[in-house]
Design an enzyme around this catalytic site. Structure first.
Site, PDB file in Angstrom:
ATOM      1  CE  LYS A  88      -4.551   0.823   0.327  1.00 57.93           C
ATOM      2  NZ  LYS A  88      -5.631   0.006  -0.270  1.00 57.93           N
ATOM      3  N   GLY A 188     -21.107   6.427   4.275  1.00 60.84           N
ATOM      4  CA  GLY A 188     -20.198   6.721   3.177  1.00 60.84           C
ATOM      5  C   GLY A 188     -20.751   6.208   1.864  1.00 60.84           C
ATOM      6  CB  VAL A 192     -17.248   1.435  -2.515  1.00 57.34           C
ATOM      7  CG1 VAL A 192     -17.889   0.072  -2.266  1.00 57.34           C
ATOM      8  CG2 VAL A 192     -15.840   1.267  -3.054  1.00 57.34           C
TER       9      VAL A 192
END
Length: 360
Positions: A88, A188, A192
């Protein structure tokens, strides 16, 4: 810088969260780039994971996030059946203020200097168009636009995988994978989350949402006025009649404050690192709340970007992402069999695959 160095060294060499193969601190003064690239494992193949662009409060916070996220990618890729290890990267700063072509090209050069040990893609704060720029200086870039030979937006299959994880969770918790009539709260509804809303509505679920960005909420409600909206995550987790809670923003959503007041009996969402600390999952289990490990159910995106490296085929990827349903059920069964929480069961399965690879 001494405190940061001491903290990184302690984490890498002396803590249970360590074990990373390589951590690279990157700086390009002319563009303002400050980045951390963390490679947790290459046991299964080149490390694969996205680039997060975020205004961290400190360099130490950025390093900690890169370490945690890269470790999670090792487990995610192993459980997704991919021949990739975990890595990452994080770029420090507000992308709306400092993101530039010069900065992204400089970042690409740093990734390229690793010679293929790390393959990058999109994450929070980075998008397909950014990966197109990075790819100009780095061959080891996925998540690019179809116009540039890529697979496009990986959030499409991330959401689909989370939806399959929800179906598996419903099957385990209530004996039926159908989500019709279930109430799902999504914290959220960005890249996505808004795709997840579509899947849930199509499945006949009732959806409640919240997001810090008004425009993200409005995008949903303009199209689907039946979707309920609450002021914030605090209100969402206390919503009466909530069956499933889906954290789809940043990590740490499940903590000592949120778990005691959570009304849902299933947690299944797209956010990475949802557990604020390992003890939280026991707290969930003690309250009879089923937790679907985040790095299992949100693996659809990494399945997509990994496929891009071999010539992208959407239907092939969708079929692989659909198997998240079976993997999630397998983890729940293993957890029951071993008398451990689902995340611990998932860890054991992933660790077994990585250990086998190391001894080949």
């Amino acid at each position: 810088m001494t405190d940061l160095t001491d903290g990184v060294l302690h984490t890498l060499f002396r803590s249970e969260q360590g074990g990373h193969e390589q951590v690279v601190l990157c700086q390009d003064r002319s563009s303002g780039l400050k980045a951390v690239i963390a490679i947790h494992s290459t046991a299964l193949g080149p490390a694969l994971g996205g680039t997060r662009f975020y205004p961290y409060g400190s360099e130490a916070e950025a390093v900690a996030d890169a370490l945690n996220l890269s470790r999670g990618m090792s487990y995610k890729n192993a459980l997704a059946g991919l021949d990739h290890g975990g890595g990452k990267a994080v770029i420090i700063g507000d992308p709306e203020q400092i993101k530039s072509e010069e900065l992204l090209l400089a970042y690409g050069r740093f990734v390229s200097s690793l010679g293929g040990r790390y393959v990058t893609a999109c994450d929070v704060g980075t998008y397909v168009e950014d990966m197109d720029v990075v790819a100009r200086t780095c061959a080891w870039t996925t998540g690019r636009s179809p116009e540039n030979g890529g697979a496009g937006d990986s959030s499409v299959l991330t959401a689909y995988g989370v939806f399959q994880g929800m179906r598996a969770s419903a099957r385990h918790q209530w004996g039926d994978p159908s989500l019709r009539g279930r109430t799902v709260g999504i914290a959220g509804v960005g890249k996505v989350g808004h795709h997840l809303v579509e899947h849930l509505l199509e499945a006949g679920a009732h959806v409640v949402i919240t997001d810090v960005r008004e425009e993200s909420v409005r995008r949903i409600t303009d199209r689907h006025p039946q979707v309920a909206v609450v002021a914030d995550t605090e209100a969402l987790i206390r919503t009466e009649g909530l069956d499933i809670y889906a954290p789809c923003a940043l990590g740490g959503a499940l903590n000592d404050t949120s778990v005691p007041v959570l009304t849902a009996t299933v947690v299944c969402g797209a956010a990475n690192n949802q557990l604020a600390h390992p003890g939280v999952e026991k707290d969930l289990a003690d309250r009879g709340i089923l937790y679907a490990p985040d790095y299992v159910v949100n693996a659809g995106g990494v399945i997509q970007v990994a496929d891009e490296l071999h010539g992208f085929d959407f239907e092939r990827c969708r079929a692989k992402a659909a198997k998240i349903f079976d993997t999630t059920l397998e983890i729940f069964a293993r957890a029951n069999e071993d008398g451990i929480p689902p995340a611990a069961a998932a860890d054991r399965i992933a660790e077994h695959r990585m250990a086998e690879a190391r001894h080949r």
